[in-house]
Each structure stands twice: as C-alpha cells, then as structure tokens.
Motif scaffolding. Structure first.
Motif, PDB file in Angstrom:
ATOM      1  N   SER A   1       0.831  -1.208   0.000  1.00  0.00           N
ATOM      2  CA  SER A   1       0.000   0.000   0.000  1.00  0.00           C
ATOM      3  C   SER A   1       0.863   1.255   0.000  1.00  0.00           C
ATOM      4  CB  SER A   1      -0.926   0.024   1.215  1.00  0.00           C
ATOM      5  OG  SER A   1      -1.872  -1.001   1.120  1.00  0.00           O
ATOM      6  N   VAL A   2       1.954   1.213   0.754  1.00  0.00           N
ATOM      7  CA  VAL A   2       2.894   2.344   0.757  1.00  0.00           C
ATOM      8  C   VAL A   2       3.460   2.534  -0.647  1.00  0.00           C
ATOM      9  CG1 VAL A   2       5.104   3.195   1.654  1.00  0.00           C
ATOM     10  CG2 VAL A   2       3.457   2.115   3.207  1.00  0.00           C
ATOM     11  N   GLU A   3       3.852   1.438  -1.266  1.00  0.00           N
ATOM     12  CA  GLU A   3       4.379   1.493  -2.630  1.00  0.00           C
ATOM     13  C   GLU A   3       3.327   2.064  -3.584  1.00  0.00           C
ATOM     14  OE1 GLU A   3       6.638  -1.567  -5.639  1.00  0.00           O
ATOM     15  OE2 GLU A   3       4.975  -2.363  -4.459  1.00  0.00           O
ATOM     16  N   ALA A   4       2.088   1.604  -3.467  1.00  0.00           N
ATOM     17  CA  ALA A   4       1.005   2.065  -4.337  1.00  0.00           C
ATOM     18  C   ALA A   4       0.700   3.550  -4.129  1.00  0.00           C
ATOM     19  CB  ALA A   4      -0.256   1.233  -4.101  1.00  0.00           C
ATOM     20  N   ALA A   5       0.990   4.054  -2.946  1.00  0.00           N
ATOM     21  CA  ALA A   5       0.765   5.471  -2.626  1.00  0.00           C
ATOM     22  C   ALA A   5       1.995   6.308  -2.965  1.00  0.00           C
ATOM     23  CB  ALA A   5       0.401   5.619  -1.156  1.00  0.00           C
ATOM     24  N   ASP A   6       2.791   5.816  -3.904  1.00  0.00           N
ATOM     25  CA  ASP A   6       4.004   6.505  -4.342  1.00  0.00           C
ATOM     26  C   ASP A   6       4.959   6.727  -3.173  1.00  0.00           C
ATOM     27  OD1 ASP A   6       5.612   7.415  -6.389  1.00  0.00           O
ATOM     28  OD2 ASP A   6       4.770   9.425  -6.387  1.00  0.00           O
ATOM     29  N   CYS A   7       5.055   5.701  -2.333  1.00  0.00           N
ATOM     30  CA  CYS A   7       5.983   5.642  -1.202  1.00  0.00           C
ATOM     31  C   CYS A   7       5.694   6.667  -0.109  1.00  0.00           C
ATOM     32  CB  CYS A   7       7.431   5.737  -1.662  1.00  0.00           C
ATOM     33  SG  CYS A   7       7.884   4.366  -2.734  1.00  0.00           S
ATOM     34  N   ALA A   8       4.461   7.108  -0.020  1.00  0.00           N
ATOM     35  CA  ALA A   8       4.076   7.987   1.077  1.00  0.00           C
ATOM     36  C   ALA A   8       3.828   7.122   2.298  1.00  0.00           C
ATOM     37  CB  ALA A   8       2.826   8.781   0.717  1.00  0.00           C
ATOM     38  N   VAL A   9       4.729   7.213   3.259  1.00  0.00           N
ATOM     39  CA  VAL A   9       4.606   6.391   4.457  1.00  0.00           C
ATOM     40  C   VAL A   9       3.520   6.959   5.356  1.00  0.00           C
ATOM     41  CG1 VAL A   9       6.970   5.557   4.381  1.00  0.00           C
ATOM     42  CG2 VAL A   9       6.470   7.649   5.623  1.00  0.00           C
ATOM     43  N   PRO A  10       2.902   6.103   6.172  1.00  0.00           N
ATOM     44  CA  PRO A  10       1.827   6.568   7.052  1.00  0.00           C
ATOM     45  C   PRO A  10       2.329   7.623   8.043  1.00  0.00           C
ATOM     46  CG  PRO A  10       1.936   4.158   7.022  1.00  0.00           C
ATOM     47  CD  PRO A  10       3.143   4.669   6.302  1.00  0.00           C
ATOM     48  N   ALA A  11       1.793   8.805   7.953  1.00  0.00           N
ATOM     49  CA  ALA A  11       2.224   9.902   8.820  1.00  0.00           C
ATOM     50  C   ALA A  11       1.792   9.711  10.264  1.00  0.00           C
ATOM     51  CB  ALA A  11       1.681  11.234   8.290  1.00  0.00           C
ATOM     52  N   ASP A  12       0.820   8.838  10.486  1.00  0.00           N
ATOM     53  CA  ASP A  12       0.325   8.633  11.847  1.00  0.00           C
ATOM     54  C   ASP A  12       1.084   7.544  12.592  1.00  0.00           C
ATOM     55  OD1 ASP A  12      -0.662   6.596  10.231  1.00  0.00           O
ATOM     56  OD2 ASP A  12      -2.526   6.418  11.368  1.00  0.00           O
ATOM     57  N   ARG A  13       2.070   6.926  11.946  1.00  0.00           N
ATOM     58  CA  ARG A  13       2.847   5.864  12.590  1.00  0.00           C
ATOM     59  C   ARG A  13       4.158   6.426  13.115  1.00  0.00           C
ATOM     60  NH1 ARG A  13       1.588   0.566  11.234  1.00  0.00           N
ATOM     61  NH2 ARG A  13       3.024   0.133  12.938  1.00  0.00           N
ATOM     62  N   PRO A  14       4.569   6.036  14.318  1.00  0.00           N
ATOM     63  CA  PRO A  14       5.859   6.482  14.840  1.00  0.00           C
ATOM     64  C   PRO A  14       6.996   6.012  13.925  1.00  0.00           C
ATOM     65  CG  PRO A  14       4.542   5.441  16.567  1.00  0.00           C
ATOM     66  CD  PRO A  14       3.835   5.193  15.264  1.00  0.00           C
ATOM     67  N   MET A  15       7.985   6.860  13.757  1.00  0.00           N
ATOM     68  CA  MET A  15       9.097   6.542  12.876  1.00  0.00           C
ATOM     69  C   MET A  15       9.809   5.260  13.317  1.00  0.00           C
ATOM     70  SD  MET A  15      10.057   7.633   9.997  1.00  0.00           S
ATOM     71  CE  MET A  15       8.991   9.036  10.021  1.00  0.00           C
ATOM     72  N   ASP A  16       9.895   5.025  14.623  1.00  0.00           N
ATOM     73  CA  ASP A  16      10.521   3.787  15.102  1.00  0.00           C
ATOM     74  C   ASP A  16       9.790   2.560  14.571  1.00  0.00           C
ATOM     75  OD1 ASP A  16      12.443   5.184  16.490  1.00  0.00           O
ATOM     76  OD2 ASP A  16      11.477   4.943  18.443  1.00  0.00           O
ATOM     77  N   ASP A  17       8.453   2.625  14.513  1.00  0.00           N
ATOM     78  CA  ASP A  17       7.676   1.512  13.964  1.00  0.00           C
ATOM     79  C   ASP A  17       7.987   1.301  12.489  1.00  0.00           C
ATOM     80  OD1 ASP A  17       6.489   1.225  16.423  1.00  0.00           O
ATOM     81  OD2 ASP A  17       4.494   1.900  15.770  1.00  0.00           O
ATOM     82  N   LEU A  18       8.069   2.408  11.734  1.00  0.00           N
ATOM     83  CA  LEU A  18       8.377   2.307  10.310  1.00  0.00           C
ATOM     84  C   LEU A  18       9.739   1.660  10.087  1.00  0.00           C
ATOM     85  CD1 LEU A  18       7.166   5.828   9.133  1.00  0.00           C
ATOM     86  CD2 LEU A  18       6.063   3.641   8.662  1.00  0.00           C
ATOM     87  N   VAL A  19      10.728   2.104  10.843  1.00  0.00           N
ATOM     88  CA  VAL A  19      12.085   1.569  10.699  1.00  0.00           C
ATOM     89  C   VAL A  19      12.109   0.091  11.074  1.00  0.00           C
ATOM     90  CG1 VAL A  19      14.436   1.674  11.619  1.00  0.00           C
ATOM     91  CG2 VAL A  19      13.222   3.779  11.028  1.00  0.00           C
ATOM     92  N   ARG A  20      11.499  -0.238  12.191  1.00  0.00           N
ATOM     93  CA  ARG A  20      11.497  -1.625  12.661  1.00  0.00           C
ATOM     94  C   ARG A  20      10.804  -2.552  11.652  1.00  0.00           C
ATOM     95  NH1 ARG A  20      10.834  -0.509  17.378  1.00  0.00           N
ATOM     96  NH2 ARG A  20       8.623  -0.020  17.359  1.00  0.00           N
ATOM     97  N   GLU A  21       9.655  -2.136  11.173  1.00  0.00           N
ATOM     98  CA  GLU A  21       8.915  -2.987  10.238  1.00  0.00           C
ATOM     99  C   GLU A  21       9.591  -3.069   8.869  1.00  0.00           C
ATOM    100  OE1 GLU A  21       4.686  -2.902  10.107  1.00  0.00           O
ATOM    101  OE2 GLU A  21       4.549  -2.111  12.141  1.00  0.00           O
ATOM    102  N   LEU A  22      10.186  -1.985   8.418  1.00  0.00           N
ATOM    103  CA  LEU A  22      10.900  -2.030   7.148  1.00  0.00           C
ATOM    104  C   LEU A  22      12.134  -2.926   7.273  1.00  0.00           C
ATOM    105  CD1 LEU A  22      11.031  -1.108   4.240  1.00  0.00           C
ATOM    106  CD2 LEU A  22      12.241   0.942   5.008  1.00  0.00           C
TER     107      LEU A  22
END
Length: 78
Positions: free
Chosen positions: A6-27
């Motif tokens: 979904s992030v890829e489909a949204a032209d790599c717009a990451v969820p702004a409501d998610r903490p950056m630590d979560d994004l890094v950990r999950e990626l």
C-alpha cells in the motif's frame, strides 16, 4: 503491521500517523524476511534513493529519510 504494498502504491508515502521507530522496525523486518516475495518487493521500492521520494510534508519526509539511513545502517551491520 504496515502494508508495504500500500505504501508502494501510494508513491511511497509512508503513514504519517505511525511512529518513525515503527516504520524503521517494520521495514527492517521486511527487508530481512526469508521470503523473496516479501523481501524483494515493495520494501525495496520504498528504499529507492530518497532523492526520488515524492514530496511529503517536510517534517515527515525528512524523518523518513533519516529512518531510511537507519535501516541501511542496520542492514550493513548484519
């Protein structure tokens, strides 16, 4: 859990409501996944050079660029 397709489909717009630590950990987890369908798909697209990332709100874009650097550093240390 973040849906990287979904992030890829949204032209790599990451969820702004998610903490950056979560994004890094999950990626990081997605990039280390033994399943090539998970590892080699959307996570790699999301990690494309940050100069190619579409415009997002400045604070979030800069935070994600920093997060990408963190992910790459963790990968190199493995």
């Amino acid at each position: 859990m973040i849906d990287w397709k979904s992030v890829e489909a949204a032209d790599c717009a990451v969820p702004a409501d998610r903490p950056m630590d979560d994004l890094v950990r999950e990626l990081s987890r997605a990039l280390a996944d033994p399943d090539p369908l998970v590892r080699d798909g959307a996570p790699h697209t999301v990690l494309r050079p940050t100069s190619e990332l579409p415009a997002q709100p400045l604070h979030h874009r800069d935070a994600f660029k920093s997060a990408i650097a963190t992910v790459l550093d963790r990968i190199v240390r493995r």
